[in-house]
Every structure is written in structure tokens, then in C-alpha cells.
Design a protein around this motif. Sequence first.
Motif, PDB file in Angstrom:
ATOM      1  N   ALA A   1       5.519  -9.285  -2.238  1.00  0.00           N
ATOM      2  CA  ALA A   1       4.910  -8.052  -1.717  1.00  0.00           C
ATOM      3  C   ALA A   1       5.188  -7.902  -0.222  1.00  0.00           C
ATOM      4  O   ALA A   1       5.502  -6.808   0.280  1.00  0.00           O
ATOM      5  CB  ALA A   1       3.409  -8.074  -1.955  1.00  0.00           C
TER       6      ALA A   1
ATOM      7  N   GLU B   1       8.750  -6.822   0.405  1.00  0.00           N
ATOM      8  CA  GLU B   1       8.920  -5.385   0.177  1.00  0.00           C
ATOM      9  C   GLU B   1       8.387  -4.572   1.354  1.00  0.00           C
ATOM     10  O   GLU B   1       9.005  -3.603   1.784  1.00  0.00           O
ATOM     11  CB  GLU B   1       8.155  -4.999  -1.095  1.00  0.00           C
ATOM     12  CG  GLU B   1       8.710  -3.740  -1.738  1.00  0.00           C
ATOM     13  CD  GLU B   1       8.061  -3.519  -3.099  1.00  0.00           C
ATOM     14  OE1 GLU B   1       7.352  -2.513  -3.256  1.00  0.00           O
ATOM     15  OE2 GLU B   1       8.247  -4.386  -3.993  1.00  0.00           O
TER      16      GLU B   1
ATOM     17  N   ASN C   1      10.392  -1.933   3.730  1.00  0.00           N
ATOM     18  CA  ASN C   1       9.926  -0.577   4.030  1.00  0.00           C
ATOM     19  C   ASN C   1       9.859  -0.347   5.540  1.00  0.00           C
ATOM     20  O   ASN C   1      10.320   0.668   6.047  1.00  0.00           O
ATOM     21  CB  ASN C   1       8.525  -0.352   3.445  1.00  0.00           C
ATOM     22  CG  ASN C   1       8.593  -0.084   1.949  1.00  0.00           C
ATOM     23  OD1 ASN C   1       9.658   0.231   1.423  1.00  0.00           O
ATOM     24  ND2 ASN C   1       7.467  -0.239   1.276  1.00  0.00           N
TER      25      ASN C   1
ATOM     26  N   GLY D   1       4.582   9.368   0.903  1.00  0.00           N
ATOM     27  CA  GLY D   1       5.510   8.299   0.530  1.00  0.00           C
ATOM     28  C   GLY D   1       6.325   7.902   1.741  1.00  0.00           C
ATOM     29  O   GLY D   1       5.959   8.207   2.885  1.00  0.00           O
ATOM     30  N   LEU D   2       7.466   7.250   1.501  1.00  0.00           N
ATOM     31  CA  LEU D   2       8.315   6.796   2.599  1.00  0.00           C
ATOM     32  C   LEU D   2       8.725   7.954   3.504  1.00  0.00           C
ATOM     33  O   LEU D   2       8.744   7.837   4.740  1.00  0.00           O
ATOM     34  CB  LEU D   2       9.569   6.114   2.046  1.00  0.00           C
ATOM     35  CG  LEU D   2       9.428   4.646   1.652  1.00  0.00           C
ATOM     36  CD1 LEU D   2      10.730   4.144   1.078  1.00  0.00           C
ATOM     37  CD2 LEU D   2       8.999   3.805   2.844  1.00  0.00           C
TER      38      LEU D   2
ATOM     39  N   PRO E   1       1.409   5.617  -2.068  1.00  0.00           N
ATOM     40  CA  PRO E   1       1.686   4.423  -2.863  1.00  0.00           C
ATOM     41  C   PRO E   1       3.171   4.070  -2.802  1.00  0.00           C
ATOM     42  O   PRO E   1       4.032   4.944  -2.808  1.00  0.00           O
ATOM     43  CB  PRO E   1       1.264   4.835  -4.274  1.00  0.00           C
ATOM     44  CG  PRO E   1       1.142   6.332  -4.238  1.00  0.00           C
ATOM     45  CD  PRO E   1       0.822   6.692  -2.841  1.00  0.00           C
ATOM     46  N   GLY E   2       3.438   2.772  -2.662  1.00  0.00           N
ATOM     47  CA  GLY E   2       4.821   2.321  -2.630  1.00  0.00           C
ATOM     48  C   GLY E   2       5.435   2.406  -1.260  1.00  0.00           C
ATOM     49  O   GLY E   2       6.601   2.105  -1.066  1.00  0.00           O
ATOM     50  N   ALA E   3       4.676   2.861  -0.265  1.00  0.00           N
ATOM     51  CA  ALA E   3       5.214   2.976   1.093  1.00  0.00           C
ATOM     52  C   ALA E   3       4.464   2.051   2.034  1.00  0.00           C
ATOM     53  O   ALA E   3       4.282   2.358   3.198  1.00  0.00           O
ATOM     54  CB  ALA E   3       5.139   4.423   1.566  1.00  0.00           C
ATOM     55  N   THR E   4       4.005   0.920   1.515  1.00  0.00           N
ATOM     56  CA  THR E   4       3.274  -0.021   2.361  1.00  0.00           C
ATOM     57  C   THR E   4       4.220  -0.676   3.365  1.00  0.00           C
ATOM     58  O   THR E   4       5.272  -1.182   3.007  1.00  0.00           O
ATOM     59  CB  THR E   4       2.635  -1.119   1.500  1.00  0.00           C
ATOM     60  OG1 THR E   4       1.795  -0.486   0.542  1.00  0.00           O
ATOM     61  CG2 THR E   4       1.820  -2.071   2.349  1.00  0.00           C
ATOM     62  N   THR E   5       3.818  -0.607   4.642  1.00  0.00           N
ATOM     63  CA  THR E   5       4.642  -1.234   5.681  1.00  0.00           C
ATOM     64  C   THR E   5       3.994  -2.544   6.081  1.00  0.00           C
ATOM     65  O   THR E   5       2.884  -2.858   5.648  1.00  0.00           O
ATOM     66  CB  THR E   5       4.768  -0.328   6.915  1.00  0.00           C
ATOM     67  OG1 THR E   5       3.470  -0.190   7.494  1.00  0.00           O
ATOM     68  CG2 THR E   5       5.329   1.031   6.562  1.00  0.00           C
TER      69      THR E   5
ATOM     70  N   LYS F   1       0.256  -3.954   5.349  1.00  0.00           N
ATOM     71  CA  LYS F   1       0.125  -5.131   4.480  1.00  0.00           C
ATOM     72  C   LYS F   1      -0.761  -6.182   5.153  1.00  0.00           C
ATOM     73  O   LYS F   1      -1.640  -6.771   4.523  1.00  0.00           O
ATOM     74  CB  LYS F   1       1.526  -5.691   4.198  1.00  0.00           C
ATOM     75  CG  LYS F   1       1.548  -6.910   3.314  1.00  0.00           C
ATOM     76  CD  LYS F   1       1.232  -6.546   1.876  1.00  0.00           C
ATOM     77  CE  LYS F   1       1.070  -7.816   1.036  1.00  0.00           C
ATOM     78  NZ  LYS F   1       0.244  -7.563  -0.151  1.00  0.00           N
TER      79      LYS F   1
END
Lengths: 267, 362
Positions: A56, A59, A63, A128-129, A210-214, A218
Amino acid sequence: MIKPRWVLLMASVGAMLFLYAPVFLLIIFSFNASPMSVRWEGLSFQWYLQLLGDHALFEATQNSLLIALTSTVCAVIMGTGAAMVLERRAVRGVRFLNAALVLPLVIPEILMGVSLLLFFVMIQVPLGLITVMIGHIAFNLPLVILVIRMRLRKLDPLLEEAARDLGASAWQTFRWVTLPLLRPAIIGSALMAFTISLDDFVVTFFTAGPGATTLPLKVFSMIKTGITPEINALSAVLVMVSMALIGLALILQGKPIRQKIEGSYQG
Amino acid sequence: MEEFAVGLRKVVKFHGDTIAVDDVSLDMTKGEFFSILGPSGSGKTTTLRLIAGLDRPDQGEIFIQGRSMNHVPPHQRPVNMVFQNYALFPHMTVYHNVAFGLQMRGHSVTEIKSQVGETLELVKLHEKPHRYPTQLSGGEQQRVALARALVNRPAILLLDEPLGALDQQLRQEMQVELKEIQARVQSTFVCVTHHQEEALMLSDRVAVMDRGQILQVGTPQEIYESPVSTFVAHFIGLSNSVVGRISNYDGTMCTVMTPYRFSIQATTPKDHSSAEEVTVIVRPERVHLSPGPKHDGYDNSLPALINKVSFNGGEMFYKLDLQDGLVWTARVPMALRPSHRFQVGQHVYVQWHADHGLVLTH
């Protein structure tokens, strides 16, 4: 009696301690063998190893780098163009534009984050991103424009006129005279923008979906479940990378503008 | 119709509310060295920038080789400029600075090499092609600026105060060299300067400019010997002047009554009415000093007191008190007999021929 020299020295040492002691403590404790962060129980690299295996986290790093790189490139290209127009053309309403460009540097970041979020929701763009990148471009652009304008202001406009007089078109003049002379400012502002983007939490927090965690997001979520030395290790890496980039920016901006242009000029 | 290298037709240029170039019409002949001479702020640099295309005229038209330039951008004009502070590219070597124009126009590498080499030789800089501008002296930078423009073989070379930043000795050397270079490349040179000696030495023709207007155009001799106004007379070389009124005019010779206790005889080709207010100008080298009142064929002879003596190597400069604060200068070549030397405090007579007094009405 204490000499003023000593007073100054102590003040500077105090200031440096104040600035860097927490950071050093954090780095030292990233090598702590204990899973509890506050007590030293011997040297260990286990947290760095754990860091490498954390999918995680990997990832999030990916990002962060992608966002920083994209937003920096966009901000630098747009910022250079905007700076050229503002400094080299007679623009109507330049005073208003100046104020409008400085404002994002001074308004609270949280305000920017909230307004960007509302804006994206209003025009129905899914978070998102992409939205994070746009947010980062928004706060980096004024900074890039500021740095490049400062440099342009110091650049003799006669150099560009000389190029025009010698047969260079507007584009050739920019390519072979203005751009090489702006290079230190461009590289310097790019490195600063990259660093700020990499570290940003507030704007990212509001614009990420969601899915754009930097990486900063984190880290924040990891803290919520308890601080482990893994966070120390991660922070240590981040501090090193940020410091290296800032150092590079300073070195490049301080460098005298001189470089060889080899090869042909056709273009 | 004769084709001029450059022609300006009723050109007007404003800088904000002030008029920088005011209804200027000029013609520069092919191959001549033409100077625009004027004090700072007279609009001479603006005129040059208009020819180069760096500024656009608000009114009027500029022709280069018979073609109207009003819609031609600077990089398409057969013109190159040597800028006042050279404006050399700091990030390029001497070679690349000089090669720039040819490279922009897409010449081949071998052609560029030979032409840059040739031009650097012309300005005697062929030994330093790999230096950067900051590593050169002021005189060398000046040569790079010259080479960078000349390598493009412009029909017209524009020079903005070309020798302004050089010291006296270098300036004189470069004056000679500039003349030689012009003779070799045979382009039209248009030079802007506030330095009257430079303009007189270098130019085939000179235009005197003040407050945006052209006051007089002519050869250096014409401008020096028959200035049209007291401004031109004072701006070009040292001059002695006295105001007065015409009292007697017979077609060639006139008598000018001054507010002092003397009158002056002068010849003038212009028609003057009686009592017309005029200024009489006498150049310092036309003034003859005599220890006694004997006329020796001079039409004018006025008593004066030597106030100051200075010496520049070839000439003696005498500062003379005539009357009531009227101070003149006399310039006497050292080659003259020692009997023509005087001391401070000595009484002398200032003498000159009637045709060496210029009668000017404004």
C-alpha cells in the motif's frame, strides 16, 4: 561580560536546534529496534525492510511521484508562458493580474482545498488522481510565475531585441536566447514545485478520491492506527529526498548563467 | 528616382505623451557614413530603433532600399544594429555570438565557419573565438558586437553610440578602425552619437537633432562652418557668441550693434532687416590675438584681458574677458611664433575678419 559575538552564536545554535532537533530525533528513532517509538532498545534496520515490503505504501509513493512530476511539468510550462506575457508584453490590467497571482500564495491552504473540492463537486468531476494534479498545479503556478518573473526582470530586454535584429523569429529568440538564460530559474522553480507537491497534505486531502492516496495521506492514516517506527523510517526517507531537492534547487539557482550550446541552431 | 539606402518620410513617434521623433524626414545615400548627432533625449536612438524595426512609427513611413518597411518585422529587414551596451549573449562564446545571425537564417555549417572566421579577422578577434563576453575587455566586446552585426552583410549597419563606453584613447583608435572597416565592407553606416568630435571625424554627412527634430543636415564642414542656428553652432565645437541688432546692412556686410560698448562687422549672405535681433558666432580658432590695437587688416578688434591660459599639447587656449562678463575663448596653435604667447592678466586685442563672424537669427 558576554561578548556580542557569543550571543549571536548561541542564538543561531538555538535556532538550528529548534528547527532540526525533532527531525533528527525522528531519524534516529527510525533505527530503533523497539516497536514502541519512545524507548531506545538497540539499532535495527527492520522498519526500513518492512517499508520496502509494504504494498500500500509503495502504491502511495507511486501516486505521489506521478502527481508531483505531472503537476510540476504543467506548472512550469504554464508558468513560463505566463511570466513571459506578464513581463514582456503590455498587458491590460497587469496590476489586477499581479494581485490575483500573489493571492494563492497567501490565502490559507485549507481554504484552497475546500474551494477546489466544492468546485470539482459542482462541475461533477469525479475525485481522483487528475483532481489532485489540478489542485497541485493551482498552488504551484503562482510560485513558478513569481520565480521566473524575477529572473526575467533581471534579464536585459535588449538581448531579445538583438536576437530579433540578427534575424531570429519570435520563437527562435525564445528558444535560443530567452530560454537558456531562464534555465536556472526554470530548474529552480521546478524543484521547489516538485518538493512542495510531494509534501502537500491539505489540498491533496480535499481533492483526492479513492485510489489517489498519496504518501502524506497514507502516513496520516497510519498514525490513526498508532505510531510505529515504520512511519519514522518513511519520514526519514521523505526528509532526505526533500532536503536533497531543495539543496539542488539552491545550487542551480546560484550557478552563473553560462553554458555551451553545441550543434546547430536550425529550428 | 534615385534609390536611397534609407529614407524617412515625415516620421512621428510618441513615447507616452511626449513626442520622441517629431516629423523627421531624412535620406541616407548608399555607402555613406551618416551620423545623427544630438544631446541625450533628442530622439536619435529612437530614430535608429525605428529604422531597425524595434519600434514602430506612429505616423509616416520608412523606406529601406526603396521598399516600405512599415509592415516588415525587424528580423526580415536588411539591417543590423550594434547596440549601445553591445547586448552580447552572455551564454554564448564569441564564435556563437557572431554565428547567431547566420544560424538563424539557416546557413550551412561550413559557410558559417568561414564567414565567422573572416569577420572575426576583420575586427581582429580571431584569436579569442572560445571566450565568453564576460572574459573580454570593453574594447573587445565592442568588436564582437560589430562582428556579430557585420557577419550578416547588412545593407545598412546601425550603430548606437558605438564608442560611448570606451575610454578616450581606445575611442580614437576605434574611430580610425571603424572608418577602415566601413571602407572595406562598403555598407551604409548610420551612427547615433552625442559626441560631436566623433560625428565630425567619422561621417560623410551629419544630421543634428534636438527635441525630436532634425535641425540641420550636411557635411561635417558645412555644419561646422555654416550652422543654421545658435543651438547647432554651440553643439558643434566651441564657439564664442554675442547678441546684438543689425544696424547697417548693404547686401553683404553688416554692422551689429551690441549691448556692450562696441559694434561688430560681419558678412552675411542672408537678407536682414534693420534692427533685427541676431547672434554673432566666432569660432575660437578664427580669433587672432594681438598685443596692440594695430588692425593688420582685421575688420574687428576688441580689447580684452587674459583670464586663464591652458594648453592641450597642440594648442593654447586663452580665456578672455571682453566686457561686463562677456567671456570668449581663443585657440592658438603652438606652431605659431612665440610672440603669439600671452600670460594671465595681460591686455590684448581680439581680432577677426568680418567673414569669420556668423550672423544667426535664431
